[in-house]
Design a protein around this motif. Structure first.
Motif, PDB file in Angstrom:
ATOM      1  N   THR A  25      11.224 -50.319 -12.299  1.00 23.06           N
ATOM      2  CA  THR A  25      11.926 -49.083 -12.611  1.00 23.06           C
ATOM      3  C   THR A  25      11.822 -48.144 -11.420  1.00 23.06           C
ATOM      4  O   THR A  25      10.789 -48.057 -10.772  1.00 23.06           O
ATOM      5  N   THR A  26      12.909 -47.469 -11.117  1.00 25.73           N
ATOM      6  CA  THR A  26      12.913 -46.506 -10.017  1.00 25.73           C
ATOM      7  C   THR A  26      13.471 -45.183 -10.509  1.00 25.73           C
ATOM      8  O   THR A  26      14.123 -45.126 -11.560  1.00 25.73           O
ATOM      9  N   ILE A  27      13.221 -44.144  -9.728  1.00 24.96           N
ATOM     10  CA  ILE A  27      13.703 -42.808 -10.078  1.00 24.96           C
ATOM     11  C   ILE A  27      14.776 -42.403  -9.065  1.00 24.96           C
ATOM     12  O   ILE A  27      14.544 -42.453  -7.855  1.00 24.96           O
ATOM     13  N   ALA A  28      15.927 -42.027  -9.584  1.00 21.27           N
ATOM     14  CA  ALA A  28      16.989 -41.483  -8.734  1.00 21.27           C
ATOM     15  C   ALA A  28      16.818 -39.975  -8.676  1.00 21.27           C
ATOM     16  O   ALA A  28      16.791 -39.314  -9.720  1.00 21.27           O
ATOM     17  N   PHE A  29      16.688 -39.459  -7.451  1.00 23.38           N
ATOM     18  CA  PHE A  29      16.501 -38.008  -7.304  1.00 23.38           C
ATOM     19  C   PHE A  29      17.378 -37.516  -6.154  1.00 23.38           C
ATOM     20  O   PHE A  29      17.758 -38.286  -5.254  1.00 23.38           O
ATOM     21  N   PRO A  30      17.719 -36.228  -6.183  1.00 19.36           N
ATOM     22  CA  PRO A  30      18.604 -35.686  -5.136  1.00 19.36           C
ATOM     23  C   PRO A  30      18.011 -35.861  -3.746  1.00 19.36           C
ATOM     24  O   PRO A  30      16.810 -35.735  -3.544  1.00 19.36           O
ATOM     25  N   ARG A  31      18.903 -36.170  -2.803  1.00 25.76           N
ATOM     26  CA  ARG A  31      18.528 -36.313  -1.398  1.00 25.76           C
ATOM     27  C   ARG A  31      19.083 -35.109  -0.633  1.00 25.76           C
ATOM     28  O   ARG A  31      20.285 -34.855  -0.668  1.00 25.76           O
ATOM     29  N   ASP A  32      18.216 -34.411   0.034  1.00 26.91           N
ATOM     30  CA  ASP A  32      18.640 -33.226   0.779  1.00 26.91           C
ATOM     31  C   ASP A  32      18.932 -33.614   2.229  1.00 26.91           C
ATOM     32  O   ASP A  32      18.020 -33.837   3.017  1.00 26.91           O
ATOM     33  N   LEU A  33      20.220 -33.698   2.561  1.00 27.71           N
ATOM     34  CA  LEU A  33      20.630 -33.995   3.932  1.00 27.71           C
ATOM     35  C   LEU A  33      20.996 -32.727   4.699  1.00 27.71           C
ATOM     36  O   LEU A  33      21.452 -32.815   5.853  1.00 27.71           O
ATOM     37  N   ASN A  34      20.824 -31.596   4.071  1.00 23.16           N
ATOM     38  CA  ASN A  34      21.116 -30.310   4.703  1.00 23.16           C
ATOM     39  C   ASN A  34      22.582 -30.214   5.140  1.00 23.16           C
ATOM     40  O   ASN A  34      22.900 -29.674   6.192  1.00 23.16           O
ATOM     41  N   LEU A  35      23.463 -30.755   4.290  1.00 17.68           N
ATOM     42  CA  LEU A  35      24.895 -30.736   4.609  1.00 17.68           C
ATOM     43  C   LEU A  35      25.713 -29.925   3.612  1.00 17.68           C
ATOM     44  O   LEU A  35      26.889 -29.633   3.857  1.00 17.68           O
ATOM     45  N   MET A  36      25.104 -29.568   2.487  1.00 16.03           N
ATOM     46  CA  MET A  36      25.895 -28.990   1.403  1.00 16.03           C
ATOM     47  C   MET A  36      26.551 -27.669   1.798  1.00 16.03           C
ATOM     48  O   MET A  36      27.703 -27.409   1.443  1.00 16.03           O
ATOM     49  N   ASP A  37      25.836 -26.819   2.542  1.00 17.33           N
ATOM     50  CA  ASP A  37      26.430 -25.543   2.928  1.00 17.33           C
ATOM     51  C   ASP A  37      27.608 -25.738   3.876  1.00 17.33           C
ATOM     52  O   ASP A  37      28.623 -25.041   3.801  1.00 17.33           O
ATOM     53  N   GLN A  38      27.499 -26.717   4.767  1.00 18.59           N
ATOM     54  CA  GLN A  38      28.566 -26.971   5.733  1.00 18.59           C
ATOM     55  C   GLN A  38      29.813 -27.505   5.034  1.00 18.59           C
ATOM     56  O   GLN A  38      30.920 -27.015   5.249  1.00 18.59           O
ATOM     57  N   LEU A  39      29.635 -28.488   4.174  1.00 15.63           N
ATOM     58  CA  LEU A  39      30.778 -29.050   3.466  1.00 15.63           C
ATOM     59  C   LEU A  39      31.380 -28.038   2.498  1.00 15.63           C
ATOM     60  O   LEU A  39      32.604 -28.001   2.298  1.00 15.63           O
ATOM     61  N   PHE A  40      30.536 -27.217   1.884  1.00 13.84           N
ATOM     62  CA  PHE A  40      31.034 -26.181   0.978  1.00 13.84           C
ATOM     63  C   PHE A  40      31.945 -25.209   1.730  1.00 13.84           C
ATOM     64  O   PHE A  40      32.988 -24.797   1.224  1.00 13.84           O
ATOM     65  N   LYS A  41      31.554 -24.871   2.948  1.00 10.01           N
ATOM     66  CA  LYS A  41      32.379 -23.970   3.767  1.00 10.01           C
ATOM     67  C   LYS A  41      33.721 -24.604   4.086  1.00 10.01           C
ATOM     68  O   LYS A  41      34.761 -23.924   4.123  1.00 10.01           O
TER      69      LYS A  41
END
Length: 803
Positions: A527-543
Motif C-alpha cells: 500500500t502506498t500513499i498518494a500526496f501532493p507534490r510541490d514543484l513550485n509551479l502553481m503560481d506561475q501556471l496560475f498567472k
C-alpha cells in the motif's frame, strides 16, 4: 448547316440501328454497374457515389461512339453524295461541324437516360439525399467532354474511308490510343519531363481530373483545343484533293504551333473550380506555396494495390486524386505509382520488401478475404514511400483508432491525406531543422525514458537538452521547450528563465504530476500513499491561466491489468481487471492537435482548471476523461487490493474532466513588478508581456514516458503508449507529435488536420431489402426512356409528313 444536322439526326433515329447502339450502351452500363459483381458495381461499392460509373464510361464509349460516328462521312463517300454536299453554299468546315454536332447530340441522347442512376444513388443514400451532387454533375461535365473528343476522333476516322466497318475500327483504335496510348509511352523508362509531356497529351489524365468534379481550366482547354484541332484536320483531309501537299503542310504546321502556344499559355495562367460540396480537391494556400519549392520530380509509390475491399479501394482512389491535386500546383511533376507486393512471386524477395517497408515506418495490417478455397489472410501496407532526389521517406496513410468503426477510420484517413503528404514534403524540403529542447536540471525523465518521442521528433526537429539557464544563452530561440515529468521543485531562478523564454515568443509543453505516487511500492503489492507534490509551479501556471489540481482521477474507461484470482495456496490464475487510476484519456475532437486520435494511456492523472479572464489568451481543452469519471482527493491510500472492492458505479458521475489544456496568445509575465536583479545576472531586458506564444499543459508526466527494461546490461525500450497486457499501442505518440508540431507551426500546416469529409454511404438495409427493385429500375428504366423517345420521334415524323 442546320439542315445537315437535322438530316443526320433523322436518319439515325429513323432506323433500327440507332436504337440498337443506344440499347447496347445502356445494357452494358446497367449490367456492369448494377448486376455484375466487381469493382464497378455501385451497390457493392457501399458508398453514395457514381465514381465507378465515370470510371467505366470511357471504356463503354470506346465501342459506342465509333458505332455512332462510323457512317457520318464513310456512308456519304460510299453513296457518292459527299461531292454534292461539298458543292453546297457552305464551307467544308461548316459541313464538318454539322456532322460533328449531330454525332455529339446522338451521344448526349444516349447519355441522358443514365441520369436515372443519379436518382437511384440519391434515394439510396443514408439518409436519403446524402450524396455529393456537385461532384456528380462536375463528373458528368467531364464525361461529356470526353464524349466530345471521342466524337471528333470518330468523325476523323469516318472521313478517311468509304467503308463504315473500317471507319469503326479506325475510330476504336484512335480513341483507345488517345485514352491509354500516351500513358503506355509515359510508363517507359524515360526522362521525367518527357514522361510528363506524354501524360498531358493523353486524354486519361485530363478526364480523371474533371471526372472528380474539378473544373481545371487546363483540362477544359485541352478538350476544346483537341476537338477544334481534330475537326480542322478532318476538313483539311476532306479538301486534300483540292489543295497541294505543300499548302496542307503549311496549314498543319501553323495549326500545331497555334495549339502549342495556346496550351503553353494555358498552363501558365490557370484556375480550378472545385464543385464538390466539401471542396475536397482544393489545396490550402500553405500547400500551394510549399509545392512551388519543389526543384525535382516527386514520386509517390503507393503499396495499397491489388484485390482490395471497397473501403481500401476508396482510400486508394483518394490518394491518387490527392496526388493529382499536388501535381496541379507543383513546380515539378508529382507522380503516383501503384505497387502490389503480392505481384512478387518470390517469397524471399517479397518478405525483404515487407521488412524494408516496416523499416521505413509503414505498418502492415491484416486483410481477410473470403475465397473459394476459404478465408485467406494477407498483409497489406496502407502507406506510401515518397522519393525526392536521393531522399526516401515512408508515411502511414491509414488511421486506425480501435474505438471507431472501420468506415470511420477510413474516412479519417482520407481527411488527413493532405496533411500527411505535405508533412513529408516539408521534411524533404526543409533546410536546417528547428530546435526542440528537452529541459533538464529538475529531475526530468531520462533520455531512455523519452527515447521513442525523441526519435520521432528528430525527423522534423533538432532535438537537444538544456537547463533553464541555457534557454536564452544564444541569439536563436528554440522553437519549443518540453518539460517532461520533473520530480524536483523549480527555483525562482529557473522559473525566471522559463518565463522570459516565453515572453520572447517561445513555446512550452508542460507534462508533470502534481501528485506523487510510489510505483515501486505498488509493484511489490504494498500500500502506498498518494500526496501532493510541490514543484513550485502553481503560481506561475496560475498567472498564465491554468490551475493543475493535486487530485487523482478515476475513470471507468481505463487500462486492464492482470490480477491473480485463484484461491490462496493454489496455482495462480490471472484475469483482467480494471485499474481505475490508469484512465484512457479522450483527445478532444474539435481541435487539430487531437481530432481523430486514439485514446491515450495514462497513469495517476490529475485535473486541470482554466482560470482568469485574460482576453489575450485563448484556452482550449484538448484532452479529457470519459463521461464516466470522478475526482479523488489527496492524500489517498492506494493499493492493488482495491481492485477486489472497486468504487460503486454510481460514483463515476463526472464527465469529460480536463487533463490537457492549450493556451495561446500574449501571456503576462510572472515577474512583472518584481525585483529581478538577483535573478537577472546577465542583465537581459525583462519583458512583462509576451509576444504571440503557445503553451500546452498536461497533468500527467507519464504520457510522454516509454517503458524501459534492462536485461544483460542492455537497455530496451517499448513504444510510447504500448500496453503489455492488451498488446495495444495507444495514441500517446501521435498526440504528442501533433502537440509539438502545433507549438512549432508558424505556417499554419497543422490546420490541414481540421478538414472534415462527410461519410456518404448507401443504406445497407434498403440494399438488402430492395436490391432487385433498384437493379431492374436501372437496367430497364434507361431502355424505356429510349423507347419513349423513339416513339415520340416517330409520331412527330408521321404527323409532319401526313399533314
Amino acid at each position: 448547316m442546320y439542315s445537315l444536322f437535322r438530316k443526320e439526326i433523322t436518319s439515325f433515329f429513323g432506323s433500327i440501328t440507332g436504337y440498337l447502339v443506344a440499347f447496347v450502351f445502356l445494357i452494358a452500363n446497367g449490367l456492369f454497374l448494377w448486376v455484375f459483381p466487381g469493382a464497378y458495381n455501385l451497390l457493392e461499392n457501399g458508398y453514395a457515389s457514381l465514381s465507378p460509373y465515370f470510371s467505366l464510361a470511357p471504356w463503354i464509349f470506346l465501342f459506342l461512339i465509333p458505332a455512332l460516328t462510323m457512317r457520318l462521312f464513310a456512308e456519304e463517300k460510299r453513296l457518292g453524295t459527299l461531292e454534292i454536299l461539298i458543292t453546297r453554299p457552305y464551307s467544308l468546315l461548316q459541313l464538318v461541324w454539322a456532322k460533328y454536332l449531330a454525332g455529339l447530340f446522338l451521344v448526349l441522347v444516349s447519355l441522358l437516360p443514365t441520369l436515372i442512376y443519379f436518382y437511384s444513388i440519391y434515394n439510396l443514400g443514408n439518409p436519403v439525399g446524402n450524396w455529393d451532387s456537385g461532384a456528380a454533375w462536375g463528373s458528368f461535365i467531364g464525361l461529356f467532354l470526353l464524349a466530345a473528343f471521342y466524337v471528333a476522333l470518330g468523325l476523323l476516322a469516318s472521313s478517311l474511308t468509304d467503308n463504315p466497318v473500317f471507319a469503326f475500327i479506325a475510330a476504336l483504335f484512335l480513341c483507345f490510343f488517345f485514352y491509354t496510348g500516351f500513358d503506355f509511352v509515359a510508363a517507359m523508362n524515360i526522362a521525367p519531363g518527357v514522361k510528363s509531356f506524354f501524360l498531358k497529351l493523353g486524354i486519361s489524365a485530363h478526364y480523371e481530373s474533371v471526372s472528380r468534379g474539378v473544373l481545371d481550366s487546363r483540362d477544359m482547354l485541352y478538350f476544346v483545343v483537341a476537338v477544334a484541332f481534330v475537326l480542322v484536320l478532318t476538313s483539311m483531309l476532306l479538301r486534300r484533293k483540292q489543295q497541294n501537299r505543300r499548302q496542307q503542310t503549311k496549314k498543319l504546321l501553323g495549326l500545331l504551333v497555334g495549339v502549342l502556344v495556346l496550351m503553353t499559355l494555358g498552363s501558365q495562367w490557370f484556375f480550378r473550380i472545385d464543385l464538390t460540396s466539401e471542396k475536397r480537391y482544393s489545396l490550402s494556400p500553405v500547400s500551394k506555396e510549399m509545392l512551388t519549392g519543389l526543384d525535382a520530380p516527386l514520386k509517390v509509390d503507393l503499396y495499397l494495390a491489388g484485390d482490395l475491399p471497397p473501403g481500401f479501394r476508396q482510400l486508394q482512389q483518394a490518394v491518387a486524386e490527392k496526388v493529382q491535386d499536388l501535381d496541379a500546383w507543383a513546380a515539378q511533376s508529382v507522380r503516383l505509382e501503384l505497387r502490389d507486393p503480392y505481384e512478387i512471386s518470390n517469397t524471399d524477395k517479397r518478405n525483404k520488401l515487407f521488412n524494408q517497408l516496416v523499416a521505413l515506418g509503414i505498418q502492415p495490417t491484416d486483410l481477410r478475404q473470403s475465397q473459394e478455397q476459404g478465408t485467406v489472410t494477407k498483409l497489406i501496407f496502407p502507406g506510401a514511400v515518397i522519393r525526392y532526389g536521393d531522399q526516401t521517406i515512408g508515411v502511414n496513410l491509414l488511421k486506425n483508432n480501435p474505438s471507431l468503426a472501420a468506415e470511420q477510420n477510413l474516412n479519417n484517413s482520407i481527411e488527413t491525406l493532405e496533411f500527411e503528404l505535405m508533412n513529408v514534403i516539408r521534411q524533404l524540403l526543409q533546410g536546417e531543422k528547428p530546435e526542440v529542447v528537452f529541459l533538464t536540471g529538475q529531475g526530468e525523465l531520462s533520455e531512455a525514458e523519452t527515447w521513442d518521442i525523441r526519435s520521432s521528433l528528430s525527423e522534423n526537429f533538432r532535438v537537444t537538452e538544456k537547463t533553464a539557464g541555457q534557454l536564452l544563452a544564444t541569439d536563436s530561440l528554440a522553437r519549443a521547450v518540453i518539460i517532461a515529468d520533473p520530480s524536483r521543485p523549480f527555483g525562482e531562478q529557473e522559473k525566471f528563465w522559463i518565463d522570459q523564454y516565453l515572453m520572447r515568443g517561445g513555446n512550452l509543453l508542460w507534462l508533470f504530476d502534481p501528485v506523487q505516487v510510489s510505483l515501486d511500492s505498488l509493484s511489490r503489492g504494498e500500500t502506498t500513499i498518494a500526496f501532493p507534490r510541490d514543484l513550485n509551479l502553481m503560481d506561475q501556471l496560475f498567472k498564465y491561466g491554468v490551475r493543475v489540481n493535486p487530485d487523482l482521477l478515476q475513470d471507468v474507461e481505463c487500462i486492464l491489468i492482470p490480477v491473480n484470482t485463484s484461491p490462496v495456496a493454489s496455482q495462480p490464475k490471472f484475469s483482467p481487471a480494471p485499474w481505475y487510476y490508469s484512465p484512457l484519456l479522450t483527445p478532444a475532437d474539435d481541435h487539430v492537435i487531437s481530432r481523430n486520435l486514439n485514446s491515450l494511456k495514462s497513469e495517476f492523472v490529475s485535473s486541470i482548471d482554466t482560470v482568469g479572464r485574460n482576453p489575450e489568451v485563448h484556452k482550449s481543452v484538448i484532452l479529457h476523461t470519459s463521461p464516466y469519471s470522478r475526482k479523488v482527493g489527496t492524500p489517498e491510500e492506494i493499493s492493488l487490493r482495491s481492485i477486489n472492492s472497486p468504487p460503486a458505479r454510481e460514483l463515476f458521475q463526472q464527465s469529460n474532466i480536463p487533463v490537457g489544456v492549450l493556451l495561446e496568445g500574449q501571456f503576462p509575465s510572472v515577474f512583472a513588478n518584481r525585483m529581478t536583479n538577483q535573478l537577472n545576472s546577465p542583465g537581459i531586458q525583462v519583458l512583462t508581456k509576451s509576444k504571440s506564444a503557445r503553451m500546452i499543459v498536461l497533468a500527467d508526466g507519464s504520457l510522454i514516458a516509454n517503458k524501459v527494461s534492462r536485461r544483460n546490461g542492455q537497455i530496451r525500450t517499448q513504444p510510447l503508449g504500448y500496453d503489455e497486457y492488451s498488446q495495444q499501442t495507444f495514441g500517446n505518440k501521435a498526440f504528442l507529435l501533433n502537440a509539438v508540431n502545433y507549438l512549432c507551426d508558424n505556417s499554419g500546416m497543422m490546420a490541414l488536420r481540421s478538414r472534415v469529409f462527410k461519410i456518404r454511404s448507401l443504406d445497407k438495409v434498403r440494399l438488402r431489402e430492395e436490391k432487385t427493385y433498384w437493379q431492374v429500375l436501372n437496367l430497364a428504366g434507361p431502355l424505356v426512356i429510349i423507347l419513349l423517345f423513339g416513339l415520340i420521334f416517330q409520331l412527330i415524323r408521321l404527323k409532319k409528313y401526313r399533314g
